[in-house]
Scaffold this motif. Structure first.
Motif, PDB file in Angstrom:
ATOM      1  N   ILE A  65       0.783  -1.043   0.004  1.00 46.48           N
ATOM      2  CA  ILE A  65       0.019  -0.211   0.169  1.00 46.48           C
ATOM      3  C   ILE A  65       1.090   1.203  -0.035  1.00 46.48           C
ATOM      4  CG2 ILE A  65      -1.484   1.454   1.488  1.00 46.48           C
ATOM      5  CD1 ILE A  65      -2.525  -1.457   2.160  1.00 46.48           C
ATOM      6  N   PRO A  66       0.791   2.151  -1.205  1.00 45.72           N
ATOM      7  CA  PRO A  66       1.059   2.963  -1.399  1.00 45.72           C
ATOM      8  C   PRO A  66       1.412   3.808   0.699  1.00 45.72           C
ATOM      9  CG  PRO A  66       0.400   3.085  -3.153  1.00 45.72           C
ATOM     10  CD  PRO A  66       0.160   1.749  -2.123  1.00 45.72           C
ATOM     11  N   PRO A  67       2.360   4.586   0.685  1.00 45.94           N
ATOM     12  CA  PRO A  67       2.137   5.359   1.957  1.00 45.94           C
ATOM     13  C   PRO A  67       1.685   6.731   1.971  1.00 45.94           C
ATOM     14  CG  PRO A  67       4.506   4.537   1.598  1.00 45.94           C
ATOM     15  CD  PRO A  67       3.544   4.392   0.579  1.00 45.94           C
ATOM     16  N   ARG A  68       1.520   7.044   1.428  1.00 41.54           N
ATOM     17  CA  ARG A  68       0.434   8.473   0.903  1.00 41.54           C
ATOM     18  C   ARG A  68      -0.588   7.740   0.932  1.00 41.54           C
ATOM     19  NH1 ARG A  68       4.796  11.096  -2.795  1.00 41.54           N
ATOM     20  NH2 ARG A  68       5.865  12.874  -0.848  1.00 41.54           N
ATOM     21  N   ALA A  69      -1.393   7.140   0.672  1.00 39.99           N
ATOM     22  CA  ALA A  69      -2.350   6.025   0.229  1.00 39.99           C
ATOM     23  C   ALA A  69      -3.280   6.541   1.704  1.00 39.99           C
ATOM     24  CB  ALA A  69      -2.236   4.966  -0.710  1.00 39.99           C
ATOM     25  N   ALA A  70      -2.376   6.145   2.726  1.00 39.77           N
ATOM     26  CA  ALA A  70      -2.571   5.800   4.373  1.00 39.77           C
ATOM     27  C   ALA A  70      -2.301   6.868   4.947  1.00 39.77           C
ATOM     28  CB  ALA A  70      -1.824   4.448   4.501  1.00 39.77           C
ATOM     29  N   LEU A  71      -2.277   7.695   4.160  1.00 35.79           N
ATOM     30  CA  LEU A  71      -1.115   9.152   5.170  1.00 35.79           C
ATOM     31  C   LEU A  71      -2.075  10.079   4.375  1.00 35.79           C
ATOM     32  CD1 LEU A  71       3.129   9.230   5.211  1.00 35.79           C
ATOM     33  CD2 LEU A  71       1.217   8.808   7.363  1.00 35.79           C
ATOM     34  N   THR A 128      -1.086   8.563  12.785  1.00 38.29           N
ATOM     35  CA  THR A 128      -0.365   9.025  11.244  1.00 38.29           C
ATOM     36  C   THR A 128       1.364   9.176  11.928  1.00 38.29           C
ATOM     37  OG1 THR A 128      -2.745   9.520  11.501  1.00 38.29           O
ATOM     38  CG2 THR A 128      -0.663  10.686  10.041  1.00 38.29           C
ATOM     39  N   TYR A 129       1.248  10.013  12.611  1.00 32.07           N
ATOM     40  CA  TYR A 129       2.530  10.424  13.131  1.00 32.07           C
ATOM     41  C   TYR A 129       3.596   9.121  12.554  1.00 32.07           C
ATOM     42  CZ  TYR A 129       6.405  12.979  14.983  1.00 32.07           C
ATOM     43  OH  TYR A 129       8.151  13.218  14.738  1.00 32.07           O
ATOM     44  N   SER A 130       3.846   8.169  13.781  1.00 34.09           N
ATOM     45  CA  SER A 130       4.360   7.246  13.676  1.00 34.09           C
ATOM     46  C   SER A 130       4.933   6.576  12.794  1.00 34.09           C
ATOM     47  CB  SER A 130       3.327   6.282  14.598  1.00 34.09           C
ATOM     48  OG  SER A 130       4.678   4.739  15.219  1.00 34.09           O
ATOM     49  N   TYR A 131       2.986   6.195  12.033  1.00 36.24           N
ATOM     50  CA  TYR A 131       3.195   5.646  10.154  1.00 36.24           C
ATOM     51  C   TYR A 131       4.348   6.377   9.423  1.00 36.24           C
ATOM     52  CZ  TYR A 131       1.963   3.464   6.011  1.00 36.24           C
ATOM     53  OH  TYR A 131       1.405   2.881   4.874  1.00 36.24           O
ATOM     54  N   ARG A 132       3.648   7.939   9.550  1.00 35.23           N
ATOM     55  CA  ARG A 132       5.093   8.755   8.098  1.00 35.23           C
ATOM     56  C   ARG A 132       6.318   8.760   8.989  1.00 35.23           C
ATOM     57  NH1 ARG A 132       7.462  12.693   8.135  1.00 35.23           N
ATOM     58  NH2 ARG A 132       7.507  14.774   6.159  1.00 35.23           N
ATOM     59  N   ARG A 133       6.451   8.382  10.255  1.00 36.62           N
ATOM     60  CA  ARG A 133       8.311   7.914  10.810  1.00 36.62           C
ATOM     61  C   ARG A 133       8.913   6.909  10.279  1.00 36.62           C
ATOM     62  NH1 ARG A 133       9.392   9.685  16.900  1.00 36.62           N
ATOM     63  NH2 ARG A 133      11.359   9.602  15.279  1.00 36.62           N
ATOM     64  N   ARG A 134       7.906   5.926  10.610  1.00 34.67           N
ATOM     65  CA  ARG A 134       8.656   4.543  10.047  1.00 34.67           C
ATOM     66  C   ARG A 134       8.264   4.098   8.200  1.00 34.67           C
ATOM     67  NH1 ARG A 134       4.359   0.372  11.131  1.00 34.67           N
ATOM     68  NH2 ARG A 134       2.791   2.655  11.841  1.00 34.67           N
ATOM     69  N   HIS A 135       7.799   5.267   7.764  1.00 30.50           N
ATOM     70  CA  HIS A 135       7.655   5.260   6.193  1.00 30.50           C
ATOM     71  C   HIS A 135       8.461   6.632   5.190  1.00 30.50           C
ATOM     72  CE1 HIS A 135       4.248   2.407   7.282  1.00 30.50           C
ATOM     73  NE2 HIS A 135       4.625   1.514   6.657  1.00 30.50           N
ATOM     74  N   ARG A 136       8.841   7.192   5.834  1.00 31.92           N
ATOM     75  CA  ARG A 136       9.461   8.580   6.061  1.00 31.92           C
ATOM     76  C   ARG A 136      10.343   8.304   4.669  1.00 31.92           C
ATOM     77  NH1 ARG A 136      11.396  10.688  10.384  1.00 31.92           N
ATOM     78  NH2 ARG A 136      12.981   8.560  11.105  1.00 31.92           N
ATOM     79  N   HIS A 137      11.174   6.843   4.359  1.00 32.27           N
ATOM     80  CA  HIS A 137      11.924   6.532   3.292  1.00 32.27           C
ATOM     81  C   HIS A 137      11.001   6.105   1.395  1.00 32.27           C
ATOM     82  CE1 HIS A 137      10.960   2.621   5.175  1.00 32.27           C
ATOM     83  NE2 HIS A 137      11.119   2.259   3.858  1.00 32.27           N
ATOM     84  N   LEU A 138       9.893   6.361   2.311  1.00 30.00           N
ATOM     85  CA  LEU A 138       9.622   5.701   0.958  1.00 30.00           C
ATOM     86  C   LEU A 138       8.668   6.945   0.375  1.00 30.00           C
ATOM     87  CD1 LEU A 138       7.745   2.026   2.060  1.00 30.00           C
ATOM     88  CD2 LEU A 138       9.819   2.744   0.889  1.00 30.00           C
ATOM     89  N   LEU A 139       8.738   7.996   1.046  1.00 22.73           N
ATOM     90  CA  LEU A 139       8.266   9.367   0.573  1.00 22.73           C
ATOM     91  C   LEU A 139       8.397  10.201  -0.745  1.00 22.73           C
ATOM     92  CD1 LEU A 139       6.107  10.504   4.429  1.00 22.73           C
ATOM     93  CD2 LEU A 139       4.764   8.662   1.777  1.00 22.73           C
TER      94      LEU A 139
END
Length: 139
Positions: A65-71, A128-139
């Motif tokens: 799932i693309p991280p932006r689709a969740a964020l 949401t913030y935690s999710y973003r931190r875990r996936h920041r390399h994919l953004l």
């Protein structure tokens, strides 16, 4: 309420203002199901199935799932939930929403039952913030 149990309202109020029995029953049940689905999406931000669709999902199973689709929806949901619930809870607590149908014990029980919902928006923001931190390399 959807089953016609008064939950503090008279049967006349349920019938006249909430259309119970009638279409109001479907509305209340549908709203409850929608809220449960949104809560499950919140859990998806911290579980593996929220990062990759399970294999059993038709056509898309096993795909990331693309991280932006969740964020993007999670961020919008954080703001919307926090604003909506804060306004409603404040109105209930100061008596603006009291239409005279609930009072005393019924009103207190309703506020206590819905009080945990007040924290859903801010907690969704933290997840949401935690999710973003875990996936920041994919953004």
């Amino acid at each position: 309420m959807a089953l016609g149990i008064p939950v503090g309202y008279s049967k006349e109020v349920l019938r006249e203002e909430y259309a119970i029995p009638g279409w109001g029953m479907a509305y209340v049940i549908g709203l409850a199901l929608l809220i449960e689905c949104l809560a499950l999406l919140t859990i998806g931000l911290v579980r593996p199935w929220g990062e990759r669709l399970p294999r059993w999902v038709p056509f898309f199973g096993g795909r990331d799932i693309p991280p932006r689709a969740a964020l993007i929806p999670a961020t919008f949901g954080t703001v919307a939930l926090t604003a909506i619930i804060a306004v409603v809870m404040l109105q209930v607590l100061i008596g603006v929403k009291d239409d005279g149908h609930l009072s005393g014990t019924s009103s207190t029980v309703m506020v206590l039952c819905y009080l945990p919902a007040f924290f859903w928006g801010p907690l969704l923001g933290l997840v949401t913030y935690s999710y973003r931190r875990r996936h920041r390399h994919l953004l």
